[in-house]
Write a protein that holds these residues in place. Sequence first.
Motif, short mmCIF file in Angstrom:
data_model
loop_
_atom_site.label_atom_id
_atom_site.label_comp_id
_atom_site.label_asym_id
_atom_site.label_seq_id
_atom_site.Cartn_x
_atom_site.Cartn_y
_atom_site.Cartn_z
N LEU A 84 26.75 11.19 15.35
CA LEU A 84 25.58 10.51 15.78
C LEU A 84 25.94 9.03 15.90
CD1 LEU A 84 22.36 11.72 13.86
CD2 LEU A 84 22.76 11.60 16.21
N TYR A 85 26.69 8.43 14.96
CA TYR A 85 27.06 6.97 14.80
C TYR A 85 27.93 6.62 16.05
CZ TYR A 85 28.11 2.71 12.79
OH TYR A 85 28.26 1.28 12.40
N SER A 89 24.85 2.44 20.88
CA SER A 89 23.43 2.30 20.62
C SER A 89 22.61 2.12 21.71
CB SER A 89 23.23 0.92 19.64
OG SER A 89 23.92 -0.12 20.11
N ILE A 90 22.90 1.40 22.76
CA ILE A 90 22.20 1.11 24.02
C ILE A 90 21.89 2.56 24.56
CG2 ILE A 90 22.26 -0.15 26.46
CD1 ILE A 90 24.54 -1.84 25.29
N ALA A 91 22.87 3.45 24.75
CA ALA A 91 22.55 4.64 25.42
C ALA A 91 21.28 5.40 24.37
CB ALA A 91 24.16 5.67 25.26
N LEU A 92 21.56 5.36 23.18
CA LEU A 92 20.63 5.99 22.39
C LEU A 92 19.30 5.57 22.48
CD1 LEU A 92 21.00 8.35 20.83
CD2 LEU A 92 20.98 7.03 18.56
N PHE A 93 18.95 4.21 22.61
CA PHE A 93 17.93 3.62 23.00
C PHE A 93 17.04 4.01 24.26
CE2 PHE A 93 19.30 -0.37 20.51
CZ PHE A 93 18.76 -0.08 19.34
N VAL A 178 20.25 -6.04 19.62
CA VAL A 178 20.62 -4.83 20.58
C VAL A 178 19.34 -4.27 21.28
CG1 VAL A 178 22.20 -3.05 21.54
CG2 VAL A 178 22.74 -4.32 19.54
N ALA A 179 18.46 -3.83 20.53
CA ALA A 179 17.32 -3.25 20.89
C ALA A 179 16.33 -4.06 22.00
CB ALA A 179 16.19 -2.63 19.77
N SER A 180 16.69 -5.41 22.07
CA SER A 180 16.19 -6.12 22.98
C SER A 180 16.43 -5.95 24.34
CB SER A 180 16.44 -7.79 22.99
OG SER A 180 17.78 -7.74 22.85
#
Lengths: 269, 387
Positions: A84-85, A89-93, A178-180
């Motif tokens: 998972l890690y 992160s961008i892909a997962l968002f 990154v979630a921005s």
Amino acid sequence: MIAAEGGDWALGAWEWVVRVTEWGTANWSYPGEPDRGIRPLVLEHMRLSYLSILIGLVIALPLGLACARWRPLYPPVLTGVNVLYSIPSIALFFLILPYTGFSDWTAIVPLSLYTLVILLPNVVDGLRQVPDHVRQAAVAMGFSPLRRLVAVETPVAVPVIIAGLRVASVATISMVSVASLVGLGGLGQLILSEGFRRQFDAPIVVGIVLVVLLAFVTDALLVLAQYLLTPWARGDGRRGRPRRGRTAATGTPTAAVPPAPEQRTAGER
Amino acid sequence: MPPGNTTRPPNGDDPAMITFEGAAKVYPDGTVAVAGLDLTVETAKTTVFVGPSGSGKTTSLRMINRMVEPTGGTVRIDGADIREQDPSRLRRSIGYVIQQAGLFPHRTVLDNIATVPLLLGWRRGKARARAAELMELVGLEPAQAKRYPHQLSGGQQQRVGVARALAADPPILLMDEPFSAVDPIVRTSLQDELIRLQRELNKTIVFVTHDIDEAVRLGDRIAVFRPGGELAQYDTPERLLAEPVDGFVESFIGYDRGVRRLSFFPASALSLREDVVFDDEDRVERALTTVGDGGEPWALVVDGDRLPMGWVSAAQLLREPTGVPLGTLELAPYGHTFDVGTDSLRAALDAAVLSPAGRAVGVDDEGRVVGVVSQEDLGAALWSVAE
């Protein structure tokens, strides 16, 4: 000449700091418009990161307890968490965006999953480092397995768990930005939309400074929490001298050892 | 037999408290830890399980509180099969002391001791009051109540371990090599303490050790286990040392078992000489009446309270001018003493061997010199034991 140039440079740097600070204070908040300014972004950043860490801990604790209890469970679970890690992160968002929309959950779900890669091994290692004689004593005293886990093994694991929380919280606070990219991300928005897109350095600098400050304060709070939660692990040199045993071992009675029996036996046999 | 053996019959006619009936433990891979143990542990006595590692002594002990479930046979407490009780509840009714104490590092000394009462549902105040009583019983200072285990010495930790095991006043106390992780001096004092406690409390104690000396000191009965989980001999310490059943037991006890046997004979049987003991104010010529000219090779000098000061040889006395007080001479150290009232022949022999004069100094319970045992008298006493 050189001194003058140095002076010019220092003066320039100073003016830059003043400009950035002025921008920061001017944009901190807008009266009557609670959604504008830096303050709401700081609050959002805290909300997203703290909730992610908290949810991560809430998942890691029972999962770690289960992995410590049923050992064969741990290797596959750990592999799963590691895989998972490895998802960017961008892909997962963007992957979960269709399900969660532009709510906080779009950031919180992936971020709490990421914390597991640090928290889970720490919970398991923390429980495993409970000395065997302590665990066996608990069994022999008549603790049921569950009660032993809750009342003996978990408290003894707290220092290791908090060590994991410190790493996880710093990583999460940094990663929230990154979630921005999906319209969340607290101070990340300051960096991305205000700074990067407008080619303007003040918001980027203010964003970075505030993120670092938040991480630092959070870490300090966790250190404080550990101090308060584990008075038994404090190594203050005045009272906490584990060497006492060695002193007694040489036959020199310390003030704390009731001297009478030791001395008499030493002398007579 | 030590005076701690006055039995207290709990149900009138002194029932056997713990019975092993063919109890066995065979692991799935075929390893035999305990091979069919038949043994009765008597009420209010200290029974020691002793043997080399791999002899099943700890496994047998742990069958009693179901930390190990037997694969065959039965273990009974007061006639009742222990498998009929819930393990956790059974364990709360049996005290347990483990090697390295096994104290909970996150709890204070007081709360460690209060563990079992709290598990039994006592109110916190009552449990802590009980814990404070036990601290006093095992010789811990009240100031240590608020400390954490890592702030204590190994010996103190084990005292807390014993107090914790006794907190709910269980009739049975299981002790699994409790004193093997502390140094010899502290171990001896913990053993003394246990003997004293047992005199006061009369628990049924099962004590596991690999140290035959410890077994002989503490046990009313000793069970010697041999590798493979078999009981080799079950006897009183005295009979065990006098009549080992076979070569294994004999070699396990060690070749100095004869000297160990002296532990069972009181030093009070020795005749003590007082005519070679002199006050430090006495003059050289006074000592020479028995020592030197009088035939004795050594004189013992004591102070005004009759505490020993040291030895002076006949040769030295003859060199000194008359009129010199003995207390001003250079004295040889008196070495170990033995307590005439409580020590054994073994302690007296030890004191004699380690004394520069080859003579043992006998003292009373306050350390005052009663008299001196010469080698001839000690030898006579040893020969009378052998006969």
